[in-house]
Structures are given as structure tokens and as C-alpha cells.
Write a protein that holds these residues in place. Structure first.
Motif, mmCIF file in Angstrom:
data_model
loop_
_atom_site.group_PDB
_atom_site.id
_atom_site.type_symbol
_atom_site.label_atom_id
_atom_site.label_comp_id
_atom_site.label_asym_id
_atom_site.label_seq_id
_atom_site.Cartn_x
_atom_site.Cartn_y
_atom_site.Cartn_z
ATOM 1 N N ALA A 44 0.828 -1.208 0.000
ATOM 2 C CA ALA A 44 0.000 0.000 0.000
ATOM 3 C C ALA A 44 0.865 1.261 0.000
ATOM 4 O O ALA A 44 0.585 2.241 -0.714
ATOM 5 N N HIS A 53 -2.170 6.508 -7.489
ATOM 6 C CA HIS A 53 -3.539 6.941 -7.248
ATOM 7 C C HIS A 53 -3.877 8.217 -8.009
ATOM 8 O O HIS A 53 -5.060 8.539 -8.199
ATOM 9 N N GLY A 64 -9.545 0.505 -4.170
ATOM 10 C CA GLY A 64 -8.274 -0.015 -3.690
ATOM 11 C C GLY A 64 -8.071 0.226 -2.216
ATOM 12 O O GLY A 64 -7.485 -0.607 -1.498
#
Length: 860
Positions: A44, A53, A64
């Protein structure tokens, strides 16, 4: 016996190993329980740090985020459920497993039977003491951190690699940008902001600048730079006002979110609105390139022109050209030049540019051959133009000079060239040229050396008369000019098939050059031609003597009497060196007398064999290459010494430690005492800084390197073994040596001593390879030559000593012949020298032997 309870005094010494072992077990349990949590967390973070992103829609980001949160929650619950804290008993058991006999467990036991029996108690105490000694040697147990069974697909390594890539190519600050995608954050991100870049022209080589990183309110920007601005937030909150682009007509709105314009003048750039900023812009102008001629054009003997020039520009010159036009005001309008000339376009040639390096300021030479042009040897103007990457052009001042061309020293050839010039000057001179050429060839006896030249003259005259009747056209003018040029070259060079005729022609051309005041460059090339002609003539005499040994006895001047004298190849070379030296010193009368003496010697020369002790062509070539190699080694030594003195100015005359030349002493290397170039370099003052001559050392080294290159060219023309693999290999090696010498000369002229030394090393290595190949060719040729009879061969074999040498004359032992017939003598000599050096370094050998080896090294 049963394990006791509570701490045992015997286990106090195991506190540190036990604590470290327990900590390792804790690491094992944490890793095995929480590795999924760590992997999801690293993956992440990697996605956020790489800014992935920002490349997808908000919906994908939220999806996500939900998956990442579920993954973290599941892995956390699973880790808590599978994790258990390691106990002290487990740590003791693991530590006990590494010791022989389980001493820790024995120390924790209590005596259950025979405790009241003194003998049994004594045995138990002795057992406890041995176990305590074993336990004292315990070492912490390394934890087992391998979890490949729990993670067979190595997902933890994938997450680790992604995090490493994010740390290298991403940014930690990008993690906070995900907050802008929240409902409150989106509103905050919509506030007005801006960013911009300054992109200078590519040819300047300057980097792109981010406007927000520039401190202050002043900008110095190269002319032609492009500025790009981007406005974010509410449209109209930020506006642009600028006066640097000079744009007129339809302009984009000041509130346009994307703005691009070029900077062409001084002015102001201002961003109005929240967070806005203004700059005063000063344009750095792009100066026009400059070019100038740095010296008069020089001409070689064959007519090639060399024009030095220098060019400069603030960002570099990209191209250039030279325009050459006739200067009618300076032309001596006499004879055939009184007629108005035909219209001709000026000559335009491209200027040479440096292949590599900085083009902001450089010096180059324009090398062209205009010998066949109608303006050759006439006054012209040189106009040089250069251009930079911005398209700006710069023009140098008009330079007036004579257009160099080939000079003809034969009177008949010079007259033909003069009439060719008149014919190409104007087609109206055709009748005059025809009449003059007819007058020149009226009585050819004693004027033309060959019937071929006379017949060509008659053909040109008939063609000229035929074409002149209907009016000479431009294409016919060029055709006749080419024919007259070929005729003049034939008259100047003569028939090269006859070696003696070529020698006479070379001597006559040199005599004419001295009478007409030729330049040093022309004299040097004519001397080189004389050397080649002399070598060809000697080779022809040698072949004639070998094919017909009795022919020499029949000649009137062939017999040897008390007035005869013997000369070797080196003697002839010394005579020619003396002639060239006299001409360079301006002593033309003495040079002419020496040339006449050389001509008489060559006319009466006869090649002797056998008793004369003359050397073969191969031996002469080998000795010449050996001299060239020694001279090149000397130049390299001197260049290396000068390089040392550059970094150590206090090393006066090479007296510093470690700065001795090849022959030792105060910097007197091989080049100081040997030969440099074609003759001996008496370098008593010129080779050292501040020498008696006071001349430029770098120029002296470069000139001597050039002379050595010319000498190598002469030797290449006389190299035997042509057509054989060994002979071709020798020629190839000498070709590489010549190219390396050329590079060394250029480096010396540019004051690049380090580069010159490298090139000189390459030249010496190529010379050694060429000598080895030539030695193999000579050895093979010697083996293929038939013997002089079995009886003579057997007699010579009986007279040889155990080393294979022939017996010397007058009772001497051995001769000066080569010890190794048919072998690579240079390779063998190098091996012997290496062996002598190896033995001289062996301190275990007797002192008398070491002294002898040292004397050998000092001598050779």
C-alpha cells in the motif's frame, strides 16, 4: 528425579544467552504471525509513494483503499490469533538442545533417591558440577526466520521490491496527496495555485528551470527561451500579464489555464491573484558568431592550399563556408590577362568543423587543392562565413592573398601552364595561345624530352585550331584546359618508368626550385622526391648487378682503381641531408655545388657485391626501421620529460628525482643524444626549456615528429617483400605506425603531451610489429634462395662454431652475422633481455654473476 521449581543458582550464568535466545524466538513468532500484515502495508505504501492513485479515477482509488483496509484487518486478526509469546521454559529448552547431554535440564533436576546417602550425594554433586561446566559454554541460539513454507509464492519479496522501487523513484510526500480525494480535501485542492517552467533553447545546453524554485524577483533568461505556465483552481482566480513575448494580434485570455510563449525582449512577467508572483526579466542575447583568417594561405609542392582560421560563438558554431573571388584590382593585367575575363562564379567551399570537443572557440585549417582552377596563383579575396544553431551568421573581414597552386619548375611546363591560364581567363585568347604554343613547339629538338609530350602538344594545337574557327565554347574551353594541364604535368614529372631519368628530373627540378626561390615546404617535398628517385635508381642498379654480374665489368667506369671510392646508402642519405640543410640556411650556392657532386656520383655509380660488403635491400630497410624506432623512442622520452616538468616546474633540466632520460643524466633522454627526424638532432639547447636557441619546444617536437613521419614514408616505399603475406603484414604495421605518428604530431602542436605520448607508444609498437614481420619475410626469402653448391655449403658448415656462427677472419672468433638464421631475431632478443633482467633481480645468485648481468643491462 523431577525438575525443580523456581530459579536455580546454577542457571544465573545463562541470563544473557537465555535472553538473546528468547528475543530470537520472539522475532520468529512475530514474523510468522504478521508477515501478511507487513506485506500488505508495504504494498500500500509503494502504491501511494509512486503516485499511482493520481493516474486513476477516484472510484478506483476508493476501491483499492477498501481492499487494502480489509487486507490489513484480516492479516492483523490472523496474526493475533497465531501469535504466542515465547516462555522462559521454551527458551531454556531450545538453548538446552544445542548442548551435549542436556546440561540445563540436569541442573534443574533434584536428587530424588539417596539424598541422605553421603556417597550418593557426592556422586550427584559431581554430576551437577560437570553439567554446570557444560552449561557455562552455552551460546545464544540463532532464530529461524525462514517462512518459505508459510509463503510459497514469495509474496513478501514482491511487496519488499515494490517498496524499494517506490523509495528510489517515488516520493514520501506523495502519500499525503491521497487526502485530497476525500470530500473535504477535494474542496481544499480546488484552491487557486500555479506552476511554471523556463525551457532555454536546446542548443544552449542549459537545463529547464522550475519557476517556483527561483528565489527573488529577477530572471536572466537566454534569448528564445520558452515559458510554460499552468493555473489550477477556479478559472479566472489567477491571470497572466507579461511584456516579454512581444505578441500582437489575437492573444489568449489572461485567465487561460495553460499559457506558453517565447521570451524575445526584456520586460515583466506577473501572475495576479492569490499566491501570485512577478519577475523582472532580462534577456541574455545570443551573440552572432565570429570568424577570421589567422594567417596567409600556405601551399605544398603539389599545390595543396592550407588556410588557417579561427571561429567562435557563445553557444557554438555549427557550419561555415569560404567564398573565393578573383581580385581584379590586384591582377597584373599583362600579356594574356589584358583581355576582359570570362564571367566565373566565385568558389564556395565548406569550412571544416571540429569532430569532437567545444565549438565555442576553435582554430582549424581549410585544406583544398585549387591547382587546376583558372584563378590558381592569381590574387583573390577570401570571405569566411559561419553560422550558429540559432541561424545567425557572422562574416569575417575580406582577406586578400594569392590563391596557392602547384608551381612548375620546368621551363616548358611553366610556359604551357601560363598559356592554359590565358585560355581559361578568356576564350578570346584562343588564337593568341595557339600562336604561342606553335612557336614553342616549332623546333622540338632539345626542347621536348619525349616524343609522347610533343605528340600531345600537336594534338592539342590541332584541336584548339579546329574549335576556334566557329567560336570557342565553354565546354571546349574546359576540355582544352584539362588537356594542357595533363601535358604540363607530363613535362614536369617526366617519364617515371626510367629510374635514371626520374633521378635527373628530380635533380633538375630541385635546381630550378633553388633558382626561383621556392619555399621551405616545396624544397622539403622536392628533396623527398629526390630521395625516392635515388632509392629507385639504386634498386635498379642492384637488380641489374644480380641478373648480370659480368655486366659491371664491361662498363668503362666499373673497374675499381686507386681513385675509386665506396659509398653506402647511409653516405648518400647524409649527402642529401647536407644539401637540404644548406638550402634551409639559404646557402644556395653551396647547395647547388653539393647537388652537382651528388649528380656526378650517381652517374658514375656501380653497385658492388661480394667483396664490397654491400648490404641487401632488406638489411638496409631493417636498419632504417631500427633507426626510426630509436628516434621515435627518443621523441617519446623527451615528451615524457617535458610532461613531468609541467607538473614539477622545479625540475630544472630534468634533475628531479625519477626524471632521468633513457641514458640517465640530467634529463638527457635518448632524443637528446640520438637522431630526430631525418638527420641528427643536435639538441644541446633546443630541447630544454630556456635553451640556447630560445625556440618553442612544442613546435620543435612537432616538427621533428613530422620529419620522422616523412622518413617513415620514404622507408615504406623501399620496403621489400611486396606480395608476400609477411611483407604485406609489415606494410600494414608501418601504415598504422604512420597514422599514430600523425596523431602524435597533432597532439604536440596542440600542447597535449599526454595524448602525444600515447600515440607515440602506439607508433613504436606498430614499428616493432612491422620489423618482426619484415624479419620473417627476409628469413623466408633467404630460405627460398638456392645455395651456391654442396661443397661450399659443407665447407661453411664445418667452419661454424657451436652457436651456429661462421668463423671470423684473421683468427677472430665468430662474425657479426645474426646468431639465429630463419628465426624471429627480435622476439628472441627480447626474450634474452627479459631473462637477463629476471636473473639480475635474483639476490640469491653470486655477486660476480649479478655484476656481470648489470654490465650487460647497462650496455644494452
Amino acid at each position: 528425579m523431577a525438575p525443580g521449581h523456581g530459579p536455580d543458582p546454577a542457571l544465573r550464568s545463562l541470563r544473557l544467552p537465555l535472553a538473546l535466545t528468547r528475543a530470537g524466538m520472539l522475532a520468529e513468532h512475530v514474523l510468522r504471525a504478521f508477515w501478511p500484515l507487513f506485506s500488505v502495508l508495504m504494498l500500500a505504501l509503494a502504491v501511494l509513494m509512486l503516485g499511482l492513485h493520481d493516474m486513476v479515477s477516484v472510484e478506483v482509488v476508493w476501491g483499492g483503499a477498501v481492499l487494502a483496509a480489509l487486507g490489513l484487518l484480516v492479516s492483523l486478526v490472523w496474526g493475533i490469533r497465531t501469535f504466542h509469546w515465547p516462555t522462559r521454559a521454551q527458551a531454556l529448552a531450545r538453548l538446552d538442545e544445542t548442548l551435549p547431554g542436556r546440561p540445563i535440564q540436569a541442573l534443574m533436576d533434584r536428587q530424588a533417591i539417596g539424598a541422605t546417602d553421603a556417597a550418593s550425594a557426592a556422586v550427584w554433586q559431581a554430576h551437577q558440577a560437570r553439567m554446570a561446566a557444560r552449561a557455562a559454554s552455552a551460546r545464544p541460539v540463532r532464530p529461524d526466520l525462514r517462512i518459505s513454507r508459510a509463503d510459497p509464492f514469495a509474496l513478501r519479496y514482491v511487496a519488499t521490491l515494490a517498496l524499494a522501487v517506490a523509495l528510489i523513484f517515488g516520493s514520501v510526500w506523495r502519500v499525503g496527496s491521497v487526502a485530497e480525494m476525500t470530500p473535504g480535501g477535494a474542496q481544499a485542492a480546488s484552491g487557486p495555485t500555479w506552476e511554471g517552467w523556463i525551457e532555454p533553447p536546446r542548443y544552449t545546453g542549459k537545463p529547464t528551470i522550475y519557476l517556483a524554485d527561483i528565489p527573488g524577483d529577477r530572471l536572466d533568461i537566454p534569448q528564445g527561451s520558452r515559458i510554460t505556465l499552468r493555473f489550477y483552481g477556479e478559472v479566472g482566480a489567477l491571470t497572466l500579464a507579461e511584456t516579454v513575448s512581444g505578441r500582437i494580434g489575437a492573444l489568449p485570455p489572461a485567465s487561460e489555464v495553460a499559457q506558453e510563449f517565447d521570451v524575445v525582449q526584456n520586460g515583466e512577467i506577473r501572475i495576479d491573484g492569490p499566491g501570485g508572483k512577478s519577475w523582472e526579466v532580462a534577456v541574455v542575447p545570443d551573440a552572432a558568431p565570429q570568424v577570421s583568417v589567422t594567417g596567409a594561405p600556405q601551399a605544398e609542392a603539389m599545390g595543396t592550399m592550407t588556410l588557417p582560421f579561427t571561429a567562435s560563438d557563445d553557444y557554438g558554431v555549427v557550419a561555415g563556408s569560404a567564398t573565393i573571388a578573383i581580385d581584379l584590382s590586384e591582377v597584373d593585367r599583362r600579356y594574356g590577362l589584358t583581355t576582359e575575363p570570362d564571367q566565373r562564379e566565385p568558389i564556395t567551399v565548406q569550412l571544416p568543423m571540429p569532430i569532437a570537443g567545444d565549438r565555442s572557440a576553435f582554430t582549424e585549417k581549410l585544406i583544398e587543392d585549387f591547382s587546376e582552377h583558372p584563378w590558381a596563383n592569381l590574387p583573390v579575396t577570401f570571405t569566411l562565413d559561419v553560422q550558429d544553431a540559432a541561424g545567425q551568421t557572422g562574416q569575417g573581414e575580406v582577406f586578400k592573398a594569392t590563391l596557392p597552386g602547384r608551381r612548375f619548375f620546368d621551363p616548358l611546363a611553366a610556359s604551357v601552364i601560363e598559356q592554359r591560364r590565358d585560355l581559361l581567363w578568356a576564350r578570346g585568347n584562343a588564337h593568341r595561345v595557339s600562336q604561342l604554343l606553335k612557336a614553342v613547339s616549332y623546333k622540338p629538338e632539345g626542347v621536348f624530352r619525349s616524343e609522347t609530350a610533343y605528340l600531345r602538344m600537336r594534338v592539342i594545337l590541332r584541336r584548339l585550331d579546329a574549335l576556334s574557327r566557329g567560336g570557342l565554347k565553354a565546354e571546349h574551353q574546359e576540355e582544352l584546359g584539362k588537356a594542357l594541364w595533363d601535358l604540363a604535368v607530363l613535362l614536369e614529372d617526366g617519364d617515371l618508368s626510367d629510374a635514371l631519368e626520374r633521378l635527373r628530373r628530380a635533380q633538375e627540378r630541385l635546381t630550378e626550385a633553388m633558382k626561383n626561390g621556392a619555399s621551405d615546404q616545396e624544397i622539403a617535398e622536392l628533396m623527398q622526391e629526390l630521395r625516392r628517385a635515388t632509392d629507385d635508381y639504386i634498386r635498379q642498379l642492384s637488380r641489374q648487378a644480380q641478373s648480370d654480374p659480368q655486366n659491371g665489368a664491361d662498363q668503362p667506369n666499373s673497374g675499381q682503381n686507386q681513385n675509386s671510392m665506396q659509398m653506402s646508402q647511409n653516405d648518400l642519405q647524409k649527402m642529401m641531408d647536407r644539401i637540404q640543410e644548406l638550402m634551409e640556411q639559404g646557402r644556395m650556392a653551396e647547395a647547388q655545388q653539393a647537388l652537382e657532386e651528388l649528380q656526378q656520383l650517381m652517374e658514375n655509380m656501380r653497385v658492388t657485391q661480394g667483396q664490397g660488403g654491400g648490404q641487401s635491400q632488406g638489411q638496409q630497410a631493417m636498419e632504417g626501421l631500427a633507426d626510426t624506432l630509436r628516434n621515435q623512442q627518443g621523441l617519446s622520452d623527451e615528451a615524457f620529460r617535458d610532461l613531468q616538468e609541467q607538473f614539477n616546474p622545479g625540475a630544472n633540466s630534468g634533475e628531479s628525482q625519477g626524471n632521468q632520460g633513457r641514458n640517465g643524466g640530467q634529463g638527457r633522454g635518448r632524443s637528446h643524444e640520438g637522431q630526430g627526424g631525418q638527420g641528427e638532432a643536435q639538441n644541446d639547447g633546443e630541447g630544454q626549456p630556456g635553451g640556447g636557441q630560445g625556440q618553442d619546444l612544442k613546435g620543435s617536437l612537432a616538427d621533428r615528429q613530422q620529419a620522422l613521419r616523412q622518413e617513415l614514408n620514404r622507408q615504406q616505399g623501399n620496403l621489400p617483400g611486396q606480395g608476400t603475406p609477411e611483407g604485406d603484414a609489415a606494410r600494414d604495421a608501418l601504415g598504422r605506425a604512420g597514422r599514430a605518428m600523425d596523431d602524435a604530431e597533432q597532439s604536440l602542436r596542440q600542447d597535449d603531451l599526454a595524448g602525444a605520448i600515447d600515440n607515440q607508444s602506439e607508433a613504436m609498437e606498430a614499428l616493432r610489429e612491422g620489423m618482426r614481420a619484415l624479419g620473417e619475410a627476409l628469413a623466408q626469402d633467404q630460405q627460398q634462395q638456392p645455395g651456391q653448391g654442396n661443397a661450399e655449403g659443407e665447407q661453411r658448415a664445418r667452419n661454424r662454431d657451436p652457436l651456429g656462427r661462421n668463423a671470423g677472419s684473421n683468427g677472430s672468433i665468430g662474425t657479426e652475422e645474426n646468431l639465429l638464421q630463419g628465426e624471429d631475431v627480435y622476439r628472441r632478443a627480447r626474450e634474452l633481455l627479459d631473462e637477463i633482467r629476471r636473473r639480475s633481480g635474483d639476490t640469491s645468485r653470486p655477486q660476480i654473476e649479478l655484476d656481470y648481468l648489470k654490465r650487460l643491462l647497462d650496455r644494452f
